[in-house]
Design a protein around this motif. Structure first.
Motif, PDB file in Angstrom:
ATOM      1  N   ARG A  95       0.836  -1.205   0.000  1.00 25.56           N
ATOM      2  CA  ARG A  95       0.000   0.000   0.000  1.00 25.56           C
ATOM      3  C   ARG A  95       0.872   1.256   0.000  1.00 25.56           C
ATOM      4  NH1 ARG A  95      -2.168  -1.166   4.127  1.00 25.56           N
ATOM      5  NH2 ARG A  95      -3.898  -2.358   3.277  1.00 25.56           N
ATOM      6  N   GLU A  96       1.921   1.254   0.793  1.00 26.03           N
ATOM      7  CA  GLU A  96       2.801   2.418   0.859  1.00 26.03           C
ATOM      8  C   GLU A  96       3.457   2.679  -0.491  1.00 26.03           C
ATOM      9  OE1 GLU A  96       5.508   1.848   4.055  1.00 26.03           O
ATOM     10  OE2 GLU A  96       3.948   1.711   5.569  1.00 26.03           O
ATOM     11  N   VAL A  97       3.952   1.605  -1.106  1.00 25.29           N
ATOM     12  CA  VAL A  97       4.614   1.760  -2.401  1.00 25.29           C
ATOM     13  C   VAL A  97       3.640   2.285  -3.447  1.00 25.29           C
ATOM     14  CG1 VAL A  97       5.748   0.511  -4.279  1.00 25.29           C
ATOM     15  CG2 VAL A  97       6.347   0.006  -1.902  1.00 25.29           C
ATOM     16  N   SER A  98       2.409   1.772  -3.420  1.00 27.45           N
ATOM     17  CA  SER A  98       1.446   2.123  -4.467  1.00 27.45           C
ATOM     18  C   SER A  98       0.940   3.549  -4.363  1.00 27.45           C
ATOM     19  CB  SER A  98       0.265   1.150  -4.448  1.00 27.45           C
ATOM     20  OG  SER A  98      -0.453   1.241  -3.242  1.00 27.45           O
ATOM     21  N   LYS A  99       1.318   4.274  -3.320  1.00 23.99           N
ATOM     22  CA  LYS A  99       0.957   5.691  -3.264  1.00 23.99           C
ATOM     23  C   LYS A  99       1.671   6.482  -4.360  1.00 23.99           C
ATOM     24  CE  LYS A  99       0.178   5.667   1.718  1.00 23.99           C
ATOM     25  NZ  LYS A  99       0.700   6.101   3.026  1.00 23.99           N
ATOM     26  N   SER A 100       2.855   6.038  -4.735  1.00 23.50           N
ATOM     27  CA  SER A 100       3.615   6.782  -5.737  1.00 23.50           C
ATOM     28  C   SER A 100       3.812   6.004  -7.027  1.00 23.50           C
ATOM     29  CB  SER A 100       4.987   7.181  -5.181  1.00 23.50           C
ATOM     30  OG  SER A 100       4.861   8.217  -4.236  1.00 23.50           O
ATOM     31  N   ILE A 101       3.394   4.743  -7.071  1.00 27.01           N
ATOM     32  CA  ILE A 101       3.524   3.933  -8.280  1.00 27.01           C
ATOM     33  C   ILE A 101       2.148   3.382  -8.609  1.00 27.01           C
ATOM     34  CG2 ILE A 101       4.665   1.964  -9.367  1.00 27.01           C
ATOM     35  CD1 ILE A 101       6.831   2.145  -7.235  1.00 27.01           C
ATOM     36  N   GLN A 102       1.593   3.808  -9.736  1.00 25.18           N
ATOM     37  CA  GLN A 102       0.221   3.413 -10.055  1.00 25.18           C
ATOM     38  C   GLN A 102       0.037   3.167 -11.539  1.00 25.18           C
ATOM     39  OE1 GLN A 102      -2.329   6.481  -8.451  1.00 25.18           O
ATOM     40  NE2 GLN A 102      -1.112   6.539  -6.583  1.00 25.18           N
ATOM     41  N   MET A 103      -1.057   2.459 -11.858  1.00 21.76           N
ATOM     42  CA  MET A 103      -1.422   2.223 -13.242  1.00 21.76           C
ATOM     43  C   MET A 103      -2.019   3.488 -13.847  1.00 21.76           C
ATOM     44  SD  MET A 103      -0.754  -0.706 -14.573  1.00 21.76           S
ATOM     45  CE  MET A 103      -1.959  -0.836 -15.892  1.00 21.76           C
ATOM     46  N   ILE A 104      -1.560   3.836 -15.022  1.00 19.32           N
ATOM     47  CA  ILE A 104      -2.031   5.060 -15.667  1.00 19.32           C
ATOM     48  C   ILE A 104      -3.513   4.964 -16.007  1.00 19.32           C
ATOM     49  CG2 ILE A 104      -1.492   4.373 -18.045  1.00 19.32           C
ATOM     50  CD1 ILE A 104      -0.405   7.238 -18.441  1.00 19.32           C
ATOM     51  N   HIS A 105      -3.997   3.738 -16.278  1.00 18.48           N
ATOM     52  CA  HIS A 105      -5.402   3.589 -16.661  1.00 18.48           C
ATOM     53  C   HIS A 105      -6.328   3.974 -15.512  1.00 18.48           C
ATOM     54  CE1 HIS A 105      -3.708   1.822 -20.127  1.00 18.48           C
ATOM     55  NE2 HIS A 105      -3.410   0.669 -19.573  1.00 18.48           N
ATOM     56  N   ARG A 106      -5.901   3.707 -14.291  1.00 21.02           N
ATOM     57  CA  ARG A 106      -6.755   4.045 -13.156  1.00 21.02           C
ATOM     58  C   ARG A 106      -6.778   5.562 -12.938  1.00 21.02           C
ATOM     59  NH1 ARG A 106      -8.324  -0.638 -11.580  1.00 21.02           N
ATOM     60  NH2 ARG A 106      -6.931  -2.442 -11.479  1.00 21.02           N
ATOM     61  N   TYR A 107      -5.654   6.203 -13.180  1.00 22.75           N
ATOM     62  CA  TYR A 107      -5.614   7.676 -13.122  1.00 22.75           C
ATOM     63  C   TYR A 107      -6.545   8.252 -14.183  1.00 22.75           C
ATOM     64  CZ  TYR A 107      -3.458  12.356 -13.088  1.00 22.75           C
ATOM     65  OH  TYR A 107      -3.210  13.701 -12.997  1.00 22.75           O
ATOM     66  N   ARG A 108      -6.427   7.724 -15.389  1.00 23.28           N
ATOM     67  CA  ARG A 108      -7.273   8.185 -16.489  1.00 23.28           C
ATOM     68  C   ARG A 108      -8.750   7.982 -16.175  1.00 23.28           C
ATOM     69  NH1 ARG A 108      -7.015   4.199 -21.195  1.00 23.28           N
ATOM     70  NH2 ARG A 108      -8.549   3.192 -19.849  1.00 23.28           N
ATOM     71  N   ASP A 109      -9.087   6.793 -15.673  1.00 24.25           N
ATOM     72  CA  ASP A 109     -10.488   6.478 -15.434  1.00 24.25           C
ATOM     73  C   ASP A 109     -11.077   7.295 -14.289  1.00 24.25           C
ATOM     74  OD1 ASP A 109     -10.213   4.720 -17.480  1.00 24.25           O
ATOM     75  OD2 ASP A 109     -10.150   2.921 -16.253  1.00 24.25           O
ATOM     76  N   ASN A 110     -10.243   7.670 -13.323  1.00 22.90           N
ATOM     77  CA  ASN A 110     -10.732   8.515 -12.241  1.00 22.90           C
ATOM     78  C   ASN A 110     -11.122   9.895 -12.777  1.00 22.90           C
ATOM     79  OD1 ASN A 110     -11.276   8.654  -9.397  1.00 22.90           O
ATOM     80  ND2 ASN A 110      -9.606  10.126  -9.240  1.00 22.90           N
ATOM     81  N   MET A 111     -10.374  10.399 -13.758  1.00 23.37           N
ATOM     82  CA  MET A 111     -10.749  11.664 -14.384  1.00 23.37           C
ATOM     83  C   MET A 111     -11.974  11.497 -15.278  1.00 23.37           C
ATOM     84  SD  MET A 111      -8.950  14.203 -13.325  1.00 23.37           S
ATOM     85  CE  MET A 111      -9.494  15.399 -14.551  1.00 23.37           C
ATOM     86  N   LEU A 112     -12.107  10.363 -15.923  1.00 27.88           N
ATOM     87  CA  LEU A 112     -13.275  10.125 -16.773  1.00 27.88           C
ATOM     88  C   LEU A 112     -14.569  10.161 -15.961  1.00 27.88           C
ATOM     89  CD1 LEU A 112     -12.006   7.273 -19.126  1.00 27.88           C
ATOM     90  CD2 LEU A 112     -12.744   9.553 -19.836  1.00 27.88           C
ATOM     91  N   CYS A 113     -14.470   9.749 -14.700  1.00 28.17           N
ATOM     92  CA  CYS A 113     -15.659   9.760 -13.833  1.00 28.17           C
ATOM     93  C   CYS A 113     -16.210  11.171 -13.630  1.00 28.17           C
ATOM     94  CB  CYS A 113     -15.323   9.161 -12.469  1.00 28.17           C
ATOM     95  SG  CYS A 113     -15.033   7.386 -12.496  1.00 28.17           S
ATOM     96  N   LYS A 114     -15.391  12.193 -13.923  1.00 26.18           N
ATOM     97  CA  LYS A 114     -15.783  13.566 -13.613  1.00 26.18           C
ATOM     98  C   LYS A 114     -16.413  14.313 -14.787  1.00 26.18           C
ATOM     99  CE  LYS A 114     -11.830  13.904 -10.430  1.00 26.18           C
ATOM    100  NZ  LYS A 114     -10.651  14.707 -10.050  1.00 26.18           N
ATOM    101  N   ILE A 115     -16.389  13.726 -15.992  1.00 20.58           N
ATOM    102  CA  ILE A 115     -16.808  14.491 -17.165  1.00 20.58           C
ATOM    103  C   ILE A 115     -18.304  14.383 -17.405  1.00 20.58           C
ATOM    104  CG2 ILE A 115     -14.550  14.168 -18.240  1.00 20.58           C
ATOM    105  CD1 ILE A 115     -15.909  12.176 -20.171  1.00 20.58           C
ATOM    106  N   LYS A 116     -18.828  15.366 -18.139  1.00 19.70           N
ATOM    107  CA  LYS A 116     -20.211  15.287 -18.605  1.00 19.70           C
ATOM    108  C   LYS A 116     -20.291  14.205 -19.668  1.00 19.70           C
ATOM    109  CE  LYS A 116     -21.509  20.107 -17.731  1.00 19.70           C
ATOM    110  NZ  LYS A 116     -21.961  21.381 -18.344  1.00 19.70           N
ATOM    111  N   ASN A 117     -21.292  13.356 -19.546  1.00 25.80           N
ATOM    112  CA  ASN A 117     -21.399  12.208 -20.435  1.00 25.80           C
ATOM    113  C   ASN A 117     -22.863  12.045 -20.841  1.00 25.80           C
ATOM    114  OD1 ASN A 117     -20.815   9.894 -21.830  1.00 25.80           O
ATOM    115  ND2 ASN A 117     -20.529   8.612 -20.025  1.00 25.80           N
ATOM    116  N   PRO A 118     -23.180  12.052 -22.121  1.00 22.30           N
ATOM    117  CA  PRO A 118     -22.264  12.049 -23.260  1.00 22.30           C
ATOM    118  C   PRO A 118     -21.603  13.406 -23.507  1.00 22.30           C
ATOM    119  CG  PRO A 118     -24.516  12.129 -24.024  1.00 22.30           C
ATOM    120  CD  PRO A 118     -24.584  11.909 -22.541  1.00 22.30           C
TER     121      PRO A 118
END
Length: 708
Positions: A314-337
């Motif tokens: 858990r400690e390590v994963s604070k600074s090392i993460q999958m880019i897709h999860r970062y991307r998808d977290n931002m996708l959750c915020k957009i107006k859709n469609p």
């Protein structure tokens, strides 16, 4: 019933109680991506029924109930989350179970810790992890805080009959907590201010030798890191957005540079992170993230025997993460469609921060292997189908490439931001990987105010087909710096010129023979036609904890006659292959499972065998590319369409990756094929004819590589 990309269902208590159980169940099934197992569906029905009984007692409270909550950017789900009287209850159900297992208790505690460590609106809250084994006939009697003073209650256990009383006891023990923010479900991801001991061990002690070892004298990683940190500081000072493109030969330490920038920027020499200065390292390479995380976590546990491996991960994963999860977290915020091809934030889906705006909390994002970001078509097709890590997050008309969207994500910050793109030349290995030109197109067309800092090497042919100068000629914000190129391979620490040799070999450049003669004494490279010989050579070379392994391209097909199997996909398999010791049959050292370029890109071994199949063949000093039809023949991939031209590039790059994975030496096995014929004059195996292999072998031998 309320819909959110962060969960399968959530609502207030009154609405939950007034809704029929089967309607809630159907709503969850509809929001779940994929086919839920029968046991999962049965569990959901049982959980809904149990929670109706619990919530009924508190129906007049302003609480929320959430099913299958996705912890942002971690890919984990909490069965049921109850926000009640200012306290967060995390419930992990084991439906039908009558006993308590330690691993199940650890699981629900992990959820609580993940919320405490990663979820901004949970950091100052009491969190109560409860394991509910539905047929268990007892309940916890002692309710107390963990000894770490972190606001987490020691895990509680109960059966379904005791759950209501257990929750009541917790509320009696901790009354009068202030109400939880109504935006809890869309809370930003924000790492807590605790030092990542495993990452510090990597940088301070260089103890994860399998990933960091090098002996090169003239490395420039420190200069590159310093230059990037200066760009970040200037961006902060001038309140501007900037992007750096860092190039490097294979194995030059791009990943280590990215990790080091993330740690140095976040901590800046302190034991605790500097507030609102955070950086995150992101990669789309699942095996790389998994292996790095596990290696650092295991190393940390060795130094701290009392620490649990799950805590270290858990400690390590604070600074090392999958880019897709970062991307998808931002996708959750957009107006859709999306309307009119323009992305906009939906204020009902995201909470605005004073400085971060609707962006993520980090000022700095480091994207490893940026050349592998997805094209607009691949990302749009993916989002049109839906399916981002568990939710049916469908965006039918997404307008951007992945590179453009990632820049857009950082551009949402109100103040300053820096992106660091780590770029490997000629290493796009999957269909739909856009290459670095897409980043430049995005900057030119959509983000003209961003400052651009690039390595002069970015203008060479392996990057954006050599068109970078042309693409940037009208951009007035470009600065070139030699400090952004890593020219020395750390991986091949005894042969800094290995990458140049491989480049010449694959390009049919006459310099290949000269470079080979310069490196062969320090970095042995041999040829063989026999896998048994190759394995014998590898076993004789490795000593102590050194690692060896067999590598093949993903288009290879006829390896089974050589007693080789392909390592199954899945990050866990890559972790075993790279990290388990030689006593474990899952280890690469057993030379039974061969890894592909997908599984080894960005990682390394001490000695390798590259098994060269008939998918890429030399003929008249030119490469010809083939795909096996799965039955009886190879089909040549002629460059008669753009898709096939792209495929040829990926196949060539696959061998570039495979030939640059070894630190100390390699043997290349090009099989003889099967020349035998049946009594009636037909070949025994027409898929492995000698002519498929011989000219490739002869070409490599002509460079000077010795056969054994």
């Amino acid at each position: 019933m309320k819909n959110s990309p962060r969960c399968l269902y959530y609502d207030n208590f009154v609405s939950f109680l007034n809704e029929r159980n089967d309607s809630i169940f159907g709503f969850m099934c509809n929001n779940y991506h994929g086919d839920a197992l029968t046991t999962t569906r049965d569990a959901w029905m049982e959980e809904i029924s149990i929670m109706k009984n619990v919530v009924d007692k508190y129906k007049n409270e302003a609480g929320q109930i959430i099913f299958e909550y996705d912890i942002p950017r971690l890919g984990k789900r909490i069965d049921v989350t109850l926000l009640l009287k200012g306290i967060i209850f995390c419930l992990e159900y084991k439906v039908g179970e009558k006993s308590i297992l330690e691993s199940d208790v650890d699981q629900v505690l992990d959820y609580a810790l993940d919320l405490k460590n990663f979820h901004k609106l949970s950091q100052d809250r009491i969190i109560v992890p409860i394991l509910v084994a539905t047929n268990y006939n007892s309940s916890s009697t002692v309710i107390q805080m963990s000894p770490y003073n972190d606001g987490i209650i020691n895990p509680l256990v109960t059966g379904k009959k005791g759950l209501l009383d257990l929750i009541a006891k917790v509320l009696d023990e901790y009354p009068n907590e202030s109400e939880i923010d109504s935006n809890w479900i869309i809370s930003p991801y924000a790492p807590t201010p605790t030092i990542i001991e495993a990452a510090k061990a990597l940088y301070e002690n260089h103890s994860v030798a399998d990933i960091t070892r090098h002996e090169a004298d003239d490395v420039t990683t420190d200069q590159t890191i310093s230059y990037i940190l200066d760009v970040i500081e200037n961006s902060k000072k001038n309140d501007e957005k900037s992007i750096c493109f860092v190039t490097g030969v294979p194995g030059a330490g791009k990943t280590l540079v990215g990790l080091d920038v993330a740690i140095k920027q976040t901590y800046q020499g302190n034991d605790k992170p500097v507030e609102d200065e955070g950086a995150v390292y992101l990669s789309g390479n699942g095996p790389l993230v998994a292996v790095l995380t596990e290696a650092l976590a295991q190393d940390n546990v060795k130094k701290n025997p009392k620490k649990k491996i799950t805590d270290s991960r858990r400690e390590v994963s604070k600074s090392i993460q999958m880019i897709h999860r970062y991307r998808d977290n931002m996708l959750c915020k957009i107006k859709n469609p999306v309307e009119n091809g323009i992305l906009e934030i939906d204020p009902n889906k995201a909470m605005e921060n004073a400085s971060a705006g609707f962006g993520e909390v980090e000022h700095v994002a480091i994207f490893d292997e940026a050349q592998r970001s997805w094209t607009h078509k691949r990302l749009a097709d993916y989002l049109r189908r839906g399916g981002t890590y568990g939710n049916k997050l469908k965006v039918p008309n997404f307008p951007m490439s992945e590179a453009s969207f990632l820049i857009w994500s950082l551009d949402q910050r109100k103040d300053w931001a820096t992106i660091v793109c780590l770029v490997g030349g000629g290493q796009e290995i999957n269909t739909g990987e856009a290459g670095i030109s897409e980043w430049i197109h995005a900057l030119n067309e959509n983000f003209p105010k961003w400052k651009v800092y690039i390595s002069p090497k970015l203008t060479e042919p392996e990057y954006a087909e050599g068109k970078v100068d042309e693409l940037l000629k009208d951009n007035a914000n470009v600065t070139y710096s030699e400090m952004l190129h890593l020219g020395v391979s750390l991986r091949s620490f005894r042969a800094e010129k290995l990458s140049a040799f491989v480049h010449c070999l694959l390009s049919f450049d006459g310099e290949a023979s000269k470079i080979y003669n310069e490196i062969k004494d320090k970095y042995p490279i041999y040829l063989t036609r026999d896998m048994a010989t190759a394995k014998k050579w590898l076993h004789a070379r490795v000593a102590g904890s050194e690692r060896t392994g067999v590598l093949v391209s993903k288009e290879s097909a006829r390896y089974k006659p050589l007693a080789i199997h392909i390592l199954q996909s899945g990050d866990e398999n890559a972790v075993h292959w790279f990290l388990d010791d030689k006593s474990n049959v899952k280890s690469s050292n057993y030379l039974e499972d061969a890894a592909t370029e997908i599984q080894v890109q960005g990682l390394e071994l001490d000695y390798t065998c590259v098994l060269w199949d008939a998918d890429m063949r030399c003929h008249n000093k030119k490469w010809h590319y083939y795909k096996f039809n799965g039955k009886d023949k190879w089909v040549e991939q002629l460059p008669d369409t753009d898709n096939k031209k792209e495929l040829q590039k990926y196949m060539l790059n696959a061998y570039r990756v495979l030939l640059t994975r070894a630190r100390r030496g390699m043997i290349i096995c090009i099989p003889k094929g099967n020349p035998n014929k049946t009594a009636t004059g037909f070949y025994e195996d027409s898929t492995r004819l000698p002519e498929y292999y011989d000219e490739t072998f002869n070409y490599l031998q002509s460079i000077g590589i010795e056969e054994i």
